[in-house]
Design an enzyme around this catalytic site. Sequence first.
Site, short mmCIF file in Angstrom:
data_model
loop_
_atom_site.label_atom_id
_atom_site.label_comp_id
_atom_site.label_asym_id
_atom_site.label_seq_id
_atom_site.Cartn_x
_atom_site.Cartn_y
_atom_site.Cartn_z
N SER A 35 55.34 -6.56 8.65
CA SER A 35 55.63 -7.67 9.57
C SER A 35 54.95 -8.97 9.17
O SER A 35 55.37 -10.04 9.61
CB SER A 35 55.21 -7.30 11.00
OG SER A 35 53.83 -6.97 11.04
N ASP A 341 49.85 -12.50 18.79
CA ASP A 341 50.26 -11.50 19.79
C ASP A 341 49.40 -10.25 19.78
O ASP A 341 49.80 -9.22 20.31
CB ASP A 341 51.72 -11.10 19.57
CG ASP A 341 51.96 -10.53 18.17
OD1 ASP A 341 50.99 -10.39 17.42
OD2 ASP A 341 53.13 -10.24 17.84
N HIS A 344 49.64 -10.09 14.94
CA HIS A 344 50.06 -11.05 13.94
C HIS A 344 49.37 -12.40 14.14
O HIS A 344 48.88 -12.69 15.23
CB HIS A 344 51.59 -11.22 14.00
CG HIS A 344 52.32 -9.91 13.99
ND1 HIS A 344 52.80 -9.33 15.15
CD2 HIS A 344 52.63 -9.07 12.97
CE1 HIS A 344 53.37 -8.17 14.84
NE2 HIS A 344 53.28 -7.99 13.53
#
Length: 372
Positions: A35, A341, A344
């Site tokens: 991610s 969050d 990240h």
Amino acid sequence: MDSISMVRLVLPLLLLTLPTAISFGYPAVFNFGDSNSDTGNFLAGLGGSLGLPNGRSYFHRPAGRFCDGRLIVDFLMDAMDLPFLNPYLEAIGAPSFYRGCNFAAAASTIHPARGDSISPFSLGIQVAQFVRFKEKVREIQAQSRNLGKYIPGEDYLENALYMFDIGQNDLAGAFYSKTLKKVLATIPTIMSQFESGIQKLYYEGARNFWIHNTGPLGCLPQNIAKFGSNDPKKLDEHGCVRTHNQASKIFNSQLFGLCKRLRVQYADAKFTHVDIFAIKSNLIQNYSIYGFRQPLMACCGHGGAPLNYDSRISCGQSIVLNGSRVTAAGCEADRKYVNWDGIHYTEAANWYVASQILTGKYSDSPLLHKMP
């Protein structure tokens, strides 16, 4: 005005550009990862969507990225004067892959995906996708030259940069069921699997490899909340989980050693190792110098100080907790937070990391590349 005050004043302005004195000559980039560099593969491959405030800082809409805006890879593409990488699995809109393609997918690991894995797109699968991509490119080129503006030529594939940012989930996920000793025992196998992926790409003609090590996992709010909140002794002087950062350092040490061995084994290839751990650790430890106010608290989350992270609710979601509806909304000042969050980084932090990469100080070989 002192130097620290000057940095705090100009940082928001610097976010509009990414200065670099480095001249690149890569015709295309192929990226593999999780991610930290996923530009939409996870959502395209498994369905679902990200709602606002994800994407609000730059795209002004959700853009397949687990961030309020741009990722490190986006800033690096800008610095190389190349367009943002389109995700391999995103077919809608007929994206152009002329200057590269992104195979990274959120939650991916180096080791092969298991039955309980969130993402099936492990590094081995991503490499297989590239091989399939290359086969289709050659097939299309043989049939028609009219599509050349959408797919890379053979010379682009040969001279492209192959970039990697993966390994975080191999370690972070293991801690949920393993002790530190057992987590560390898995690292040699993970290195072997990473080496296998590199070898397959080398045999496909890849020669320019740019490898990011993993960041300080113990400084992510998700890991602090799960493994450190109930016992302050598990945290270091910066508030990060000691065991996770120890695992990150050992993983990175073995990755660095692997890169050195690969240089000897494949003398005609270039391997650049980038110390992301050092860059992110410096940012977290000296956040105020760079204009940030919150090094460990999530911008988009629920629960308030000190972490603003609740594993039951993701950024942008609204759910009922204890009889009341709550929303994990974004903070008012994204650029003052390092973490977005709980897992990240914010666009502002990603900009800082990219700017440090581009100095070349954190790489063990020059970043410069010129096409022959």
